[in-house]
Design a protein around this motif. Sequence first.
Motif, PDB file in Angstrom:
ATOM      1  N   ALA A   1       1.012  -5.399  -5.147  1.00  0.00           N
ATOM      2  CA  ALA A   1       0.063  -6.395  -5.661  1.00  0.00           C
ATOM      3  C   ALA A   1       0.419  -6.866  -7.068  1.00  0.00           C
ATOM      4  O   ALA A   1      -0.064  -7.909  -7.507  1.00  0.00           O
TER       5      ALA A   1
ATOM      6  N   LEU B   1       1.364 -10.435  -7.593  1.00  0.00           N
ATOM      7  CA  LEU B   1       0.381 -11.522  -7.565  1.00  0.00           C
ATOM      8  C   LEU B   1       0.242 -12.215  -8.910  1.00  0.00           C
ATOM      9  O   LEU B   1      -0.199 -13.366  -8.977  1.00  0.00           O
TER      10      LEU B   1
ATOM     11  N   ARG C   1       5.355 -14.227  -6.343  1.00  0.00           N
ATOM     12  CA  ARG C   1       3.948 -14.344  -5.975  1.00  0.00           C
ATOM     13  C   ARG C   1       3.793 -14.643  -4.491  1.00  0.00           C
ATOM     14  O   ARG C   1       2.890 -14.122  -3.831  1.00  0.00           O
TER      15      ARG C   1
ATOM     16  N   LEU D   1       1.721 -12.527  -1.804  1.00  0.00           N
ATOM     17  CA  LEU D   1       0.659 -13.138  -1.004  1.00  0.00           C
ATOM     18  C   LEU D   1       0.869 -12.868   0.485  1.00  0.00           C
ATOM     19  O   LEU D   1      -0.095 -12.689   1.233  1.00  0.00           O
TER      20      LEU D   1
ATOM     21  N   TRP E   1      -5.210 -11.712 -12.135  1.00  0.00           N
ATOM     22  CA  TRP E   1      -4.789 -12.674 -11.103  1.00  0.00           C
ATOM     23  C   TRP E   1      -5.759 -13.854 -11.076  1.00  0.00           C
ATOM     24  O   TRP E   1      -5.333 -15.012 -11.056  1.00  0.00           O
TER      25      TRP E   1
ATOM     26  N   GLU F   1      -4.919 -19.631  -6.417  1.00  0.00           N
ATOM     27  CA  GLU F   1      -4.392 -18.681  -5.437  1.00  0.00           C
ATOM     28  C   GLU F   1      -5.408 -17.578  -5.175  1.00  0.00           C
ATOM     29  O   GLU F   1      -5.621 -17.171  -4.025  1.00  0.00           O
ATOM     30  N   TRP F   2      -6.046 -17.088  -6.224  1.00  0.00           N
ATOM     31  CA  TRP F   2      -7.069 -16.052  -6.074  1.00  0.00           C
ATOM     32  C   TRP F   2      -8.203 -16.561  -5.196  1.00  0.00           C
ATOM     33  O   TRP F   2      -8.682 -15.859  -4.298  1.00  0.00           O
TER      34      TRP F   2
END
Length: 232
Positions: free
Chosen positions: A17, A20, A28, A32, A103, A110-111
């Motif tokens: 992670a 991320l 990233r 993901l 993040w 993206e989060w």
Amino acid sequence: MRTTTGASEWETRLGWARGLTADDPAVRSAALDRLAAAQTEVGRAVDCLNAVYRRRLWIGRATALKQYERATSRSLPHALWDGPADQVAAWPGLPFALLYLEWEARHPQEWTRHAKDWGTKESMIRLVAEAVQDKSARGRLIDLTEIVVQRAYRCKDREYVRVARAVDSDELRGRLAASARSDNPWAQCHAGYVLWLLDRPELPNTRHVWQTWLRTKWPRRTPDRGETRSAC
């Protein structure tokens, strides 16, 4: 329970992670993909657990529950749902709670797309604010606060006042003052508000206090802040 597992186990389960928050989009993207696979496993485990309970069978419950706990311990935000009641600085999951917030702060779209959970964000902000005795966490919290005050308001961002009060220092105030003097109207407003509250520790960080401060300090040029209309 995950709260009793060690740092090495957390690293084994969630070390991927860290990608991320990488600057490299390829890194990233790979992280993901790992997250998507982990969340798929969580979904399967939930379906299995629900099926066992729907059939009202005792046989298989322990196995299904174990599979669910294993899957959630390897995914975000699920792994953070079993946080500690105290001694936060000693919690081996603390680096990943900070990572989840970093993040959201650095790559909010993206989060939001892949792991949005406003309740977990709020609870993690409140939790990490109690970890100020950890020097590494303290530095990351100062960085987080600076990032958040420079952007348009996102749900639960107001909770970062709690963090700012926990890590109040000359360094933090210097960064906030620089943001308040910048050309960024969001930074001027948010950083100014946090600084104002740091000088008034007796004041609660409520919506009423925020709106009163706005009317006093920014009567004509307040940014259109979603918080004034949202329950977040």
